[in-house]
Design a protein around this motif. Structure first.
Motif, PDB file in Angstrom:
ATOM      1  N   THR A   1       0.846  -1.190   0.000  1.00  0.00           N
ATOM      2  CA  THR A   1       0.000   0.000   0.000  1.00  0.00           C
ATOM      3  C   THR A   1       0.879   1.236   0.000  1.00  0.00           C
ATOM      4  O   THR A   1       1.713   1.424   0.884  1.00  0.00           O
ATOM      5  N   GLY A   2       0.736   2.067  -1.007  1.00  0.00           N
ATOM      6  CA  GLY A   2       1.504   3.309  -1.087  1.00  0.00           C
ATOM      7  C   GLY A   2       2.671   3.277  -2.028  1.00  0.00           C
ATOM      8  O   GLY A   2       3.265   4.338  -2.314  1.00  0.00           O
ATOM      9  N   GLY A   3       3.079   2.091  -2.555  1.00  0.00           N
ATOM     10  CA  GLY A   3       4.196   2.092  -3.479  1.00  0.00           C
ATOM     11  C   GLY A   3       4.714   0.712  -3.812  1.00  0.00           C
ATOM     12  O   GLY A   3       4.179  -0.308  -3.351  1.00  0.00           O
ATOM     13  N   VAL A   4       5.809   0.670  -4.628  1.00  0.00           N
ATOM     14  CA  VAL A   4       6.418  -0.588  -5.057  1.00  0.00           C
ATOM     15  C   VAL A   4       7.930  -0.467  -4.930  1.00  0.00           C
ATOM     16  O   VAL A   4       8.488   0.643  -4.844  1.00  0.00           O
ATOM     17  N   GLN A   5       8.601  -1.605  -4.980  1.00  0.00           N
ATOM     18  CA  GLN A   5      10.064  -1.646  -4.877  1.00  0.00           C
ATOM     19  C   GLN A   5      10.574  -2.717  -5.828  1.00  0.00           C
ATOM     20  O   GLN A   5       9.962  -3.790  -5.971  1.00  0.00           O
TER      21      GLN A   5
ATOM     22  N   VAL B   1       9.267   3.392  -5.773  1.00  0.00           N
ATOM     23  CA  VAL B   1       8.286   4.334  -6.327  1.00  0.00           C
ATOM     24  C   VAL B   1       7.073   4.369  -5.394  1.00  0.00           C
ATOM     25  O   VAL B   1       6.494   3.317  -5.087  1.00  0.00           O
ATOM     26  N   GLY B   2       6.710   5.578  -4.910  1.00  0.00           N
ATOM     27  CA  GLY B   2       5.546   5.652  -4.037  1.00  0.00           C
ATOM     28  C   GLY B   2       5.356   7.025  -3.447  1.00  0.00           C
ATOM     29  O   GLY B   2       6.016   8.002  -3.838  1.00  0.00           O
ATOM     30  N   ASN B   3       4.458   7.109  -2.441  1.00  0.00           N
ATOM     31  CA  ASN B   3       4.223   8.399  -1.788  1.00  0.00           C
ATOM     32  C   ASN B   3       5.252   8.601  -0.662  1.00  0.00           C
ATOM     33  O   ASN B   3       6.060   7.711  -0.358  1.00  0.00           O
ATOM     34  N   ILE B   4       5.211   9.786  -0.034  1.00  0.00           N
ATOM     35  CA  ILE B   4       6.191  10.124   0.998  1.00  0.00           C
ATOM     36  C   ILE B   4       6.173   9.132   2.156  1.00  0.00           C
ATOM     37  O   ILE B   4       7.248   8.658   2.586  1.00  0.00           O
ATOM     38  N   PRO B   5       4.990   8.759   2.715  1.00  0.00           N
ATOM     39  CA  PRO B   5       4.999   7.794   3.824  1.00  0.00           C
ATOM     40  C   PRO B   5       5.636   6.462   3.433  1.00  0.00           C
ATOM     41  O   PRO B   5       6.330   5.836   4.252  1.00  0.00           O
ATOM     42  N   PHE B   6       5.441   6.025   2.184  1.00  0.00           N
ATOM     43  CA  PHE B   6       6.020   4.748   1.761  1.00  0.00           C
ATOM     44  C   PHE B   6       7.547   4.847   1.699  1.00  0.00           C
ATOM     45  O   PHE B   6       8.254   3.940   2.161  1.00  0.00           O
ATOM     46  N   LEU B   7       8.043   5.940   1.138  1.00  0.00           N
ATOM     47  CA  LEU B   7       9.508   6.097   1.088  1.00  0.00           C
ATOM     48  C   LEU B   7      10.100   6.217   2.489  1.00  0.00           C
ATOM     49  O   LEU B   7      11.190   5.677   2.760  1.00  0.00           O
ATOM     50  N   THR B   8       9.406   6.906   3.373  1.00  0.00           N
ATOM     51  CA  THR B   8       9.894   7.031   4.751  1.00  0.00           C
ATOM     52  C   THR B   8       9.985   5.672   5.414  1.00  0.00           C
ATOM     53  O   THR B   8      10.936   5.375   6.165  1.00  0.00           O
TER      54      THR B   8
ATOM     55  N   LYS C   1      10.695   2.992   4.066  1.00  0.00           N
ATOM     56  CA  LYS C   1      11.849   2.271   3.516  1.00  0.00           C
ATOM     57  C   LYS C   1      13.184   2.929   3.900  1.00  0.00           C
ATOM     58  O   LYS C   1      14.246   2.552   3.377  1.00  0.00           O
ATOM     59  N   GLY C   2      13.116   3.936   4.796  1.00  0.00           N
ATOM     60  CA  GLY C   2      14.333   4.574   5.278  1.00  0.00           C
ATOM     61  C   GLY C   2      14.897   5.607   4.333  1.00  0.00           C
ATOM     62  O   GLY C   2      16.084   5.958   4.426  1.00  0.00           O
ATOM     63  N   ILE C   3      14.117   6.097   3.412  1.00  0.00           N
ATOM     64  CA  ILE C   3      14.589   7.086   2.437  1.00  0.00           C
ATOM     65  C   ILE C   3      14.188   8.474   2.922  1.00  0.00           C
ATOM     66  O   ILE C   3      13.011   8.738   3.200  1.00  0.00           O
ATOM     67  N   VAL C   4      15.153   9.374   3.002  1.00  0.00           N
ATOM     68  CA  VAL C   4      14.914  10.748   3.462  1.00  0.00           C
ATOM     69  C   VAL C   4      14.810  11.658   2.248  1.00  0.00           C
ATOM     70  O   VAL C   4      15.664  11.616   1.347  1.00  0.00           O
ATOM     71  N   CYS C   5      13.784  12.483   2.219  1.00  0.00           N
ATOM     72  CA  CYS C   5      13.551  13.373   1.082  1.00  0.00           C
ATOM     73  C   CYS C   5      14.187  14.742   1.368  1.00  0.00           C
ATOM     74  O   CYS C   5      14.036  15.293   2.476  1.00  0.00           O
ATOM     75  N   SER C   6      14.840  15.281   0.379  1.00  0.00           N
ATOM     76  CA  SER C   6      15.491  16.582   0.512  1.00  0.00           C
ATOM     77  C   SER C   6      14.449  17.695   0.482  1.00  0.00           C
ATOM     78  O   SER C   6      13.274  17.478   0.169  1.00  0.00           O
ATOM     79  N   ALA C   7      14.903  18.915   0.798  1.00  0.00           N
ATOM     80  CA  ALA C   7      13.990  20.066   0.781  1.00  0.00           C
ATOM     81  C   ALA C   7      13.465  20.314  -0.613  1.00  0.00           C
ATOM     82  O   ALA C   7      12.301  20.709  -0.793  1.00  0.00           O
ATOM     83  N   GLU C   8      14.302  20.080  -1.650  1.00  0.00           N
ATOM     84  CA  GLU C   8      13.836  20.272  -3.021  1.00  0.00           C
ATOM     85  C   GLU C   8      12.713  19.298  -3.373  1.00  0.00           C
ATOM     86  O   GLU C   8      11.745  19.651  -4.048  1.00  0.00           O
TER      87      GLU C   8
ATOM     88  N   ALA D   1      12.821   6.989  -6.037  1.00  0.00           N
ATOM     89  CA  ALA D   1      14.149   6.961  -5.392  1.00  0.00           C
ATOM     90  C   ALA D   1      15.011   5.920  -6.080  1.00  0.00           C
ATOM     91  O   ALA D   1      14.547   4.808  -6.380  1.00  0.00           O
ATOM     92  N   VAL D   2      16.278   6.296  -6.339  1.00  0.00           N
ATOM     93  CA  VAL D   2      17.240   5.384  -6.980  1.00  0.00           C
ATOM     94  C   VAL D   2      18.387   5.160  -6.012  1.00  0.00           C
ATOM     95  O   VAL D   2      19.044   6.117  -5.573  1.00  0.00           O
TER      96      VAL D   2
END
Length: 832
Positions: free
Chosen positions: A593-597, A607-614, A616-623, A642-643
């Protein structure tokens, strides 16, 4: 003729010869026309055999008119002498337990152990007959339900085979005056047979009425010119005899209905009519024999004639209404181009097709049956059954369904299922079953009609008492007029007929309704919740790169190649539009739910929304976060790619609004409905969509799970709650709402989740539905008012002595005819 065991009369002259041959022995047999004993000579009676030239002339006239079934009706009226022996009678009804006899009416097993069957019913003429049959079911052990469909004179029964049988039901209804028969694929055959029976009764009643009127003219003329007493008595007796024949033969249909009503303690329209005929018959006969007072033989005969004519007109109107709601014929063609063994083709009725027949379907034609393509490739419009908005390719060996449209080129199809056995046939059965259901307003009408019969009978007794001081004959005439002029049938007919015709017209406009009560609910005002995606929007998202390198788009498309989610489809379409080629070396690992890997050419892709990336331990930059906010401001759903653990690209997933969305919402609001949104999409996007189409922000709710939608719909409301959404994704909310309307998906799935399916897929059809429901409600109220007004005035005039029995017979059918005519002319579900 002397019986063989009797002793001859010795005073009689002796025969010249005792050696008479059997061929000259005088015997007796019934006259072919009048059934009176008629002498003949020979071993066997000739056929036809007549007692006089008058009977011969009448027989030839009836045969010339094609009304020979008169003699079957006469034989039924002769009582015990012609009654079928019990063993034969039993054998006839036992055939209703034989599947070979029943054919299409063979009972079908239900999941709860009960069996259901649909049969044709002979002898139905009004809504009161439906009350009688359905009430009989309630009083019979093992017979759970009965639903009468007046339009096509059919009966659907539900019974427990352990305690009740179909033969027992047929035997019981025979005692009540109705005959069951298996349904056929030619429903008009049943109509023609019933029409012939009614015309036969009308012919007999008309013959008696015409001759009785001539005798009445002779008596009235005799009052002025003088006529001998013995001739006057003869004319009175002859006229009374004609009146008695009219009441006993064609008029017996009213007495059968009355006796059946008394057996089941069910108020029936035939009860007051039979009482009125009985009062007039007894009074007229007594006066004729005594030679004093008025006789009513002319009025009685004409009365029966007009009552039967009114019944025949009502029968024709009901048949016309049944044609208006023949749903399957509106969606599938009536004829097919069947291929013969020598490869020639001929046009045949679809009903005559059998499995393994081959048919040819030209481009632009609808498929008449389910089957498999035997030759040819084409494209099909399957939107009605599957909800697919785009044509799909079909080739040899593919399965195809009735009701789909062949778009490209001619194909040959091997038939697998036809009519009610096809996929679209099963869908239409669920819609047609709504026409026989007793909605709350129909049940109210039935109750009013039942009490009306009781009240009219009591008022007739009151009229008899009130006018008795003026003479028994006058009192009997006024009571008879009151009993006949009152017509409760229109009260009970108004609502079910209006609903049935409306459902048929709605189906023609691709609005399928399987619950007649929904029309009643939609006629009021309430709150109407829309799902957003695919309902207010096109349902075909576009993924636009808002930030980051486009190469990440091709990686995401490669990973999501095997994923069937709408977001995956949008990413793949955008990749093709940008001229990018997704790598072949890619694998989808995780779908949550929210994305795929997944992995693409050794790179880890998420690939997914912000909660899904979070998660998975991925931090999003300010940009990245700024791009997400920008996406929300333009009402696009943000998707981050995310790559190798670094968020690089932001996609804005937009779903264009339908062109009619704002117009539909505005129209519904003008009609007094509150309109809101229940969506699983981001609250900011839902708010932006609400602003674009004019929905108040306090009624626009986003970020909802299916359980949240269900909770919102179930919240106690003082108004009607309507949910409009996807037939599959919003199934729980659609089922929990007072009225659920599915606008996407296929008819089979959607009608399981919601009572209404918009097969056209157009939002404007929702406005048509609301408008049609309001028109149906106004029609029911109008027909109720017409029927009640007619009966109030008619009963009042009869009590006041202003209506004769003859005039009552003319006026009585007007109520039902006016209701039928209003229903067929009323603009329900028609283009404004």
């Amino acid at each position: 003729m002397v019986p063989d065991s009797a002793t001859p009369d010795k005073s009689a002259p002796e025969s010249k010869s005792d050696s008479r041959t059997p061929s000259k022995v005088s015997r007796e047999a019934p006259c072919t026309h009048c059934d009176l004993p008629t002498p003949y000579v020979g071993e066997n009676p000739p056929h036809p055999l007549f007692c006089c030239n008058g009977c011969r002339g009448a027989y030839e006239l009836i045969q010339g008119w094609g009304l020979d079934s008169y003699y079957d009706l006469r034989d039924q009226a002769n009582g015990e002498r012609n009654r079928m022996p019990e063993a034969t009678d039993k054998g006839r009804f036992d055939s209703f337990d034989d599947p070979e006899f029943l054919g299409l009416s063979t009972p079908k097993q239900q999941s709860d152990g009960l069996q259901s069957a649909q049969l044709a019913v002979h002898g139905l003429h009004c809504a009161a007959c439906a009350w009688l049959i359905e009430n009989a079911a309630q009083q019979t052990e093992g017979w759970n339900t009965a639903r009468v469909h007046l339009g096509d004179h059919t009966l659907r029964v539900m019974f427990d085979p352990a305690t009740c049988s179909l033969s027992g039901i047929a035997r019981l209804l025979h005692r009540l005056g109705y005959e069951l028969a298996p349904i056929t694929k030619q429903p008009d055959a049943h109509f023609r047979k019933e029409n012939r029976r009614l015309l036969t009764q009308i012919a007999i009643a008309g013959f008696c009425a015409a001759n009785a009127m001539w005798i009445a003219v002779a008596l009235y003329a005799g009052d002025a010119s003088g006529v001998a007493a013995e001739h006057r008595l003869l004319l009175r007796l002859m006229g009374t005899g004609l009146g008695l024949i009219a009441v006993a033969v064609p008029g017996r249909t009213f007495f059968r209905g009355a006796f059946a009503a008394l057996r089941t303690w069910t108020p029936h329209m035939d009860l007051p009519v039979a009482l009125g005929l009985s009062v007039g018959t007894v009074t007229g006969t007594v006066n004729a024999i005594s030679g004093r007072g008025d006789v009513y033989f002319d009025s009685l005969a004409v009365l029966v004639f007009f009552l039967l004519v009114g019944r025949w007109i009502q029968f024709h109107q009901q048949h016309r209404a049944a044609k208006a709601v023949d749903l399957l014929l509106r969606i599938t063609p009536a004829h097919a181009n069947r291929i013969a063994a020598d490869n020639t083709t001929d046009w045949v009725l679809v009903d005559t097709l059998r499995p393994d027949d081959q048919i040819r379907v030209a481009a632009g034609e609808s498929l008449p049956a389910d089957g498999i393509i035997a030759a040819g490739n084409t494209t099909l419009d399957r939107s009605l059954l599957t909800g697919e908005s785009q044509p799909v390719a079909a080739q040899t060996g593919d399965e195809v369904s009735a009701g789909t449209l062949n778009l490209s080129r001619s194909i040959d199809v091997t038939v697998r299922a036809v009519g009610s056995e096809s996929r679209i046939g099963r869908v239409m059965q669920s819609v047609e079953s709504a026409m026989a259901e007793r909605t709350p307003i129909v049940q109210l009408a039935d109750a009013i009609g039942g009490w009306f019969v009781v009240i009219v009978t009591l008022l007739a007794i009151a009229a008899l008492v009130i006018w008795s001081g003026e003479g028994w004959g006058l009192a009997a005439g006024h009571a008879t007029a009151l009993l006949i002029v009152a017509c409760p049938c229109a009260l009970a007919l108004a609502t079910p007929l209006a609903i049935a015709v409306s459902l048929g017209r709605a189906a023609k406009r691709k609005i399928l309704i399987r619950d007649g009560a929904s029309l009643q609910l939609l006629a009021s005002k309430g709150i109407l919740w829309f799902d957003k995606t695919g309902t207010l929007t096109e349902g075909r998202s576009r993924a636009q790169v808002l930030y980051g390198p486009e190469t990440a788009l091709s990686d995401a498309a490669a990973v999501e190649r095997d994923c069937s989610h709408p977001i995956a489809s949008a990413i793949e379409r955008e990749c093709l539009l940008q001229g990018l080629t997704p790598p072949d070396d890619a694998e989808l690992l995780v779908v949550e739910t929210g994305g795929v890997q997944g992995v693409c050419e050794g790179r880890q892709i998420v690939v997914g929304n912000i909660p899904f990336l979070t998660s998975k331990g991925i931090v999003c930059s300010a940009e990245i976060l700024a791009a997400v906010d920008a996406s929300l401001q333009i009402a696009a759903t943000p998707i981050v790619i995310a790559v190798d653990g670094v968020a690089t690209t932001v996609l804005g997933l937009s779903d264009p609004l339908r062109q009619q969305a704002a117009e539909t919402v505005a129209t519904l609001q003008r009609r007094g409905w509150q309109v809101g949104i229940l969506s699983g999409d981001h609250p900011a996007i839902v708010a932006a969509v609400a602003q674009q189409i004019g929905i108040p922000l306090e009624l626009a709710h986003g970020g909802l799970l299916p359980a949240d939608k269900l909770e919102r719909v179930r919240q106690p409301q003082s108004m009607i709650t309507v949910m409009i959404g996807d037939g599959a994704n919003d199934a729980a909310a659609l089922a929990a709402a007072d009225v659920g309307i599915a606008v996407r998906g296929g008819a089979e799935v959607s009608l399981q989740a919601a009572p209404i399916f918009i097969a056209s897929g157009r939002l404007t059809s929702i406005v048509e539905l609301i408008r049609g429901s309001s028109a149906t409600s106004k029609l029911i109220r109008t027909t109720f008012a017409v029927s009640l007004s007619y009966n109030l005035f008619a009963v009042g005039f009869a009590l006041a002595g202003w209506i004769s029995p003859l005039l009552a017979a003319v006026l009585m059918p007007l109520s039902s005819i006016s209701v039928l005519s209003l229903t067929l002319a009323w603009p329900t579900f028609r283009s404004p």
